[in-house]
Design a protein around this motif. Sequence first.
Motif, mmCIF file in Angstrom:
data_model
loop_
_atom_site.group_PDB
_atom_site.id
_atom_site.type_symbol
_atom_site.label_atom_id
_atom_site.label_comp_id
_atom_site.label_asym_id
_atom_site.label_seq_id
_atom_site.Cartn_x
_atom_site.Cartn_y
_atom_site.Cartn_z
ATOM 1 N N UNK A 62 1.072 -1.577 0.047
ATOM 2 C CA UNK A 62 0.002 -0.388 0.283
ATOM 3 C C UNK A 62 0.722 1.079 0.273
ATOM 4 N N UNK A 63 2.049 1.090 0.145
ATOM 5 C CA UNK A 63 2.728 2.281 0.176
ATOM 6 C C UNK A 63 3.000 3.425 -1.004
ATOM 7 N N UNK A 64 2.755 3.386 -2.067
ATOM 8 C CA UNK A 64 2.336 4.206 -2.871
ATOM 9 C C UNK A 64 1.393 4.809 -2.547
ATOM 10 N N UNK A 65 -0.043 4.440 -2.535
ATOM 11 C CA UNK A 65 -0.893 4.867 -1.801
ATOM 12 C C UNK A 65 -1.056 5.584 -0.938
ATOM 13 N N UNK A 66 -0.159 5.327 0.073
ATOM 14 C CA UNK A 66 -0.138 5.996 1.068
ATOM 15 C C UNK A 66 0.362 7.357 1.365
ATOM 16 N N UNK A 67 1.672 7.485 0.769
ATOM 17 C CA UNK A 67 2.281 8.198 0.843
ATOM 18 C C UNK A 67 1.796 9.012 -0.441
ATOM 19 N N UNK A 68 0.877 9.437 -0.979
ATOM 20 C CA UNK A 68 0.307 9.912 -1.555
ATOM 21 C C UNK A 68 -0.255 10.522 -1.144
ATOM 22 N N UNK A 69 -1.290 9.611 -0.337
ATOM 23 C CA UNK A 69 -2.357 10.780 0.708
ATOM 24 C C UNK A 69 -1.056 11.311 1.705
ATOM 25 N N UNK A 70 -0.098 10.998 2.404
ATOM 26 C CA UNK A 70 0.521 11.574 3.245
ATOM 27 C C UNK A 70 1.306 12.888 2.704
ATOM 28 N N UNK A 71 2.033 12.514 1.052
ATOM 29 C CA UNK A 71 2.705 13.148 0.721
ATOM 30 C C UNK A 71 4.566 13.415 2.086
ATOM 31 N N UNK A 72 4.632 12.196 3.053
ATOM 32 C CA UNK A 72 5.361 12.088 3.312
ATOM 33 C C UNK A 72 6.627 11.269 2.566
ATOM 34 N N UNK A 73 8.033 11.857 3.149
ATOM 35 C CA UNK A 73 9.071 10.904 2.854
ATOM 36 C C UNK A 73 8.906 9.463 3.022
ATOM 37 N N UNK A 74 9.577 8.925 1.807
ATOM 38 C CA UNK A 74 9.771 7.441 2.988
ATOM 39 C C UNK A 74 10.776 6.718 2.950
ATOM 40 N N UNK A 75 11.326 5.832 4.020
ATOM 41 C CA UNK A 75 12.910 5.463 4.417
ATOM 42 C C UNK A 75 12.963 4.408 4.957
ATOM 43 N N UNK A 76 13.869 3.057 4.175
ATOM 44 C CA UNK A 76 14.597 2.063 3.853
ATOM 45 C C UNK A 76 15.960 2.118 4.250
ATOM 46 N N UNK A 77 16.016 0.926 4.456
ATOM 47 C CA UNK A 77 17.831 0.764 3.863
ATOM 48 C C UNK A 77 17.854 0.764 2.159
ATOM 49 N N UNK A 78 19.431 0.841 2.142
ATOM 50 C CA UNK A 78 19.602 1.320 0.669
ATOM 51 C C UNK A 78 19.937 -0.394 0.086
ATOM 52 N N UNK A 79 20.644 -0.912 0.570
ATOM 53 C CA UNK A 79 20.309 -2.395 0.048
ATOM 54 C C UNK A 79 19.294 -3.220 -0.326
#
Length: 203
Positions: A62-79
């Motif tokens: 659900x990442x893309x839809x939640x990100x679009x709704x919140x306009x929040x930055x996404x964080x994760x491992x570069x690996x």
Amino acid sequence: MKITRLPLGALQTNCYIVSNGERLLVVDPSAEAKVIIGKLKDIGLPVDGILLTHAHYDHFGALDEVQAFTAAEVYMSDIEIDWLTDIAKNGSIRFTEEITSSVRPNTLKEGSAAVGGFKFDVIHTPGHSPGSLTYKFNDFIISGDVLFNKGVGRTDLYGGSTAEVMYSIREKLYKLAPETTVYPGHNTPTTIGDEKENNPYVR
């Protein structure tokens, strides 16, 4: 802090919403975007960021839809950044629906981190996947699929390693205070102390 657990999707993967009373973090927007967005609307606080523990498809469906709704930055491992678009690595190739994401995430490495109004520690805990991250807040961790309530993450998927997951649990997570609450990627919460005493896979 207050944490809300939402078990979502076919695998009942936990999405967590962490609140400090003024702002929110979303961790692993796993599936059922409408449910996550509905809960965010109910809480009514701004979202400072979206954290991924790792990039298996059931943790970012659900990442893309939640990100679009919140306009929040996404964080994760570069690996595991390329896993967001690689259906073989993220595991969705094994199922009927191929899941990818078009977000451009920021990267986190082991150590202290700050996202908006939140400060937390990032613990690199590979084994279930090479880029698995555990997020430690004051008195709790969100462990993804590394440590479960009386279980451990499977290691037969791409990049998995039994030796690494055991090291991550014994030498990193089990070093935390026994009263630390563990919020896992699946199933119900537990504590470090309970797992050290009773986890049948790693003590």
